[in-house]
Structures are given as C-alpha cells and as structure tokens.
Design a protein around this motif. Structure first.
Motif, PDB file in Angstrom:
ATOM      1  N   ILE A 194       5.598   8.042   0.313  1.00 22.25           N
ATOM      2  CA  ILE A 194       5.044   6.813   0.881  1.00 22.25           C
ATOM      3  C   ILE A 194       5.910   5.612   0.498  1.00 22.25           C
ATOM      4  N   ASP A 195       6.460   5.619  -0.699  1.00 22.34           N
ATOM      5  CA  ASP A 195       7.310   4.505  -1.126  1.00 22.34           C
ATOM      6  C   ASP A 195       8.668   4.519  -0.433  1.00 22.34           C
ATOM      7  N   GLN A 247       2.246  -2.050   8.821  1.00 23.35           N
ATOM      8  CA  GLN A 247       2.607  -0.782   8.179  1.00 23.35           C
ATOM      9  C   GLN A 247       2.472  -0.888   6.661  1.00 23.35           C
ATOM     10  N   LYS A 248       2.854  -2.025   6.109  1.00 20.07           N
ATOM     11  CA  LYS A 248       2.755  -2.202   4.659  1.00 20.07           C
ATOM     12  C   LYS A 248       1.297  -2.332   4.216  1.00 20.07           C
ATOM     13  N   ARG A 299       0.112   1.129   4.145  1.00 22.99           N
ATOM     14  CA  ARG A 299       0.625   1.816   2.956  1.00 22.99           C
ATOM     15  C   ARG A 299      -0.209   1.488   1.732  1.00 22.99           C
ATOM     16  N   CYS A 357       2.959   5.019   7.855  1.00 27.96           N
ATOM     17  CA  CYS A 357       1.711   4.760   7.134  1.00 27.96           C
ATOM     18  C   CYS A 357       0.537   4.506   8.067  1.00 27.96           C
ATOM     19  N   VAL A 397       7.990   3.262   5.201  1.00 22.41           N
ATOM     20  CA  VAL A 397       6.690   2.682   5.540  1.00 22.41           C
ATOM     21  C   VAL A 397       6.308   2.937   6.991  1.00 22.41           C
ATOM     22  N   ILE A 409       0.045  13.690   4.154  1.00 22.29           N
ATOM     23  CA  ILE A 409       1.345  13.154   3.753  1.00 22.29           C
ATOM     24  C   ILE A 409       2.371  14.272   3.611  1.00 22.29           C
ATOM     25  N   LYS A 465      -2.003   4.461  -0.376  1.00 25.43           N
ATOM     26  CA  LYS A 465      -1.740   4.651  -1.801  1.00 25.43           C
ATOM     27  C   LYS A 465      -3.021   4.523  -2.623  1.00 25.43           C
ATOM     28  N   GLY A 493      -1.080  -5.856   2.338  1.00 24.33           N
ATOM     29  CA  GLY A 493       0.265  -5.369   2.095  1.00 24.33           C
ATOM     30  C   GLY A 493       1.222  -6.474   1.696  1.00 24.33           C
TER      31      GLY A 493
END
Length: 288
Positions: free
Chosen positions: A121-122, A184-185, A188, A128, A125, A206, A192, A173
């Motif tokens: 995931i990191d 998207q962020k 994410r 997500c 992005v 994932i 997370k 995000g």
C-alpha cells in the motif's frame, strides 16, 4: 405454632414427618450470556472475512424432558464444539458459536504477511480506491464517499486534500497536486487503518493485487504523472532509435546517371501534339 405442631406430629407414633425444604437447584452447566448473540457475531465474522456461513449440527441425549444437547458448528473450514451439554438446543448452538467466535477472533495474520501488505500500500497509491471499493462490496458495507478541498497556504501551487467517509468513520489523506490523487491517498488512509486491525478480508484483497502493484511500481508508473522513473523497469531505457533524414533525388540519379542524362529519361511533351489530340476529340464528339 408451626414448631409446636411439628413437635406434636413427631411425638405421635406412626406419623409421617414433614418433608425438609428442597435445596436450590444448582446449574451444572454454564449458559452462554443471553445478552450476546454469538451466532450473529460468528455469521458477521464469516461474511466480513468472505467465508462460508456457519453450519450447525446438534445432537441430543437422554429421554423426555431430560434431554441434553451438544452442538458443533463448522466455520472457516474447521469444526468447533460447544464446551458442554445444555438443556436447550438454542443454548447449545450459542455455546458452539461462542467457542468458534472467540477462537477465530484471536486468529491473527502473520506479522510478516501484515508488513508485506502494508508495504504494498505504501509503494503505490493508484489501487487504493479500487481496494476500498472491493472491500465494501465483499463486506456488504455502504460504498465510500469522497470530498476534497484546498488547504490554506497551498498557493502559489494549489494542492488538494481529500477525506473519505466509510463505515461511519472519516479518513483524511495527505496533500496531492490533483483531486484524483488526493482521493487515492484518502482511500489509502482508510485501507491502512482497516489493515491495522489485521482484517483477513482486506489482507486477501491487497495480496491478490501484489504482482500488479510490484510490476507497475518497478516501472515507476503513476496514474497521475505517467512514468516518473524507469530505474528498475524491464523495458530498455538507453535504447535511442535514430531515424535517417529523407533525401530527395532527381529521376535517374538513383540509377547512377548524371543530372543531364536523367533529364532525358522523361522527354518533354510536344504542345502541338496535345492540340491535335484535343481537336480530334472535339470532332468525334460532334459526329456522335
């Protein structure tokens, strides 16, 4: 008065003594907490983790009103039996569900696998939002809703910060240069947060995209910015294709002739012959 009567009865020959008061009956088997519906909790767990719904098998022993029930439930591909027998079928099933739910709830994802999913995931992005959407569909939760705004002090380059509302929680995000990347962020941040609880359904989603994420990340591809870096990409980066410039040559030069010789290949047309041919066509037209 009651004591005197009892003493008198005891003194009479052949009298039947009064029965002693019955002791309170003890419950030999614990009954599951009726305030907690473990069958519902177990069913929600299986649905949340994309598993087959629980299946119960209950057996009975004894006769008449002294029947005792013991239940077994199949969940997550395993069998779980009630801790003891119960006088009611419902209590036996609740007890089996409690045993299964408590064991499955303690089931955690391996720490290495958990770090692997977080690392994916990191890395990138761009997946997500689709991951969160798929998670919502599988767990039957309402789809996430996004909102974006410009933070203060983002001039001269305007930035976007997005938040997503999902399952009653709001996740924000990091700032991004475009609205799509900001969403998207935000997604994410939600992914997370859910993954931090070691949710097996989120982990499976994932990991199902692992190869795709690694392939795209290795080429430095970003949906918003295109190919930023190609350090680890399999495509050759130093190959430069050169195109030769087009060179125009006169007729005959390609065959090795000089300019004067090449000019004679196509003789000039006689203007008189063109006039005669035009006159003949005119005469033929009049005859018709």
């Amino acid at each position: 008065m009651a004591t005197t009567a009892a003493a008198a009865d005891a003194a009479v020959p052949g009298a039947i003594p009064a029965p002693a008061p019955a002791a309170p009956s003890a419950q030999p088997h614990p009954v599951p907490d009726k305030c907690t519906n473990y069958k519902n909790h177990l069913q929600e767990w299986t649905q949340r983790n994309y598993q087959k719904l629980p299946a119960y098998d209950t057996e009975s022993k004894g006769e008449g009103h002294r029947l005792e029930f013991r239940s077994t439930v199949e969940a997550d591909g395993k069998l779980f039996q009630s801790a003891c027998t119960h006088s009611r079928r419902k209590d036996a099933e609740q007890d089996a569900a409690r045993v299964a739910y408590e064991i499955l709830l303690e089931k955690t994802i391996d720490d290495d696998d958990h770090r692997d999913a977080l690392g994916l995931i990191d890395q990138n992005v761009m997946f997500c939002k689709s991951i969160l959407h798929e998670f919502a569909a599988k767990t039957k939760v309402g789809q996430p809703t996004y909102s974006a705004d410009h933070p203060e002090g983002s001039l001269p380059m305007p930035l976007f910060v997005s938040s997503v509302l999902f399952a009653g929680n709001t996740y924000t995000g990091e700032a991004a240069i475009s609205k799509k990347e900001a969403e998207q962020k935000a997604a994410r941040a939600a992914v997370k947060s859910i993954l931090a609880t070691k949710n097996t359904c989120m982990h499976q989603i994932i990991m199902s995209k692992k190869e795709l994420i690694i392939a795209i990340t290795s080429c430095g591809f970003s949906k918003e910015r295109g190919f930023e870096s190609q350090e680890n990409c399999n495509a050759p980066t130093n190959a430069i294709t050169t195109v030769a410039p087009i060179k125009f040559v006169r007729a005959g030069e390609a065959a090795g002739l000089t300019a004067d010789q090449g000019a004679n290949i196509f003789p000039e047309a006689d203007p008189c012959s063109q006039a005669v041919s035009g006159l003949e066509k005119h005469k033929k037209h009049r005859k018709v």
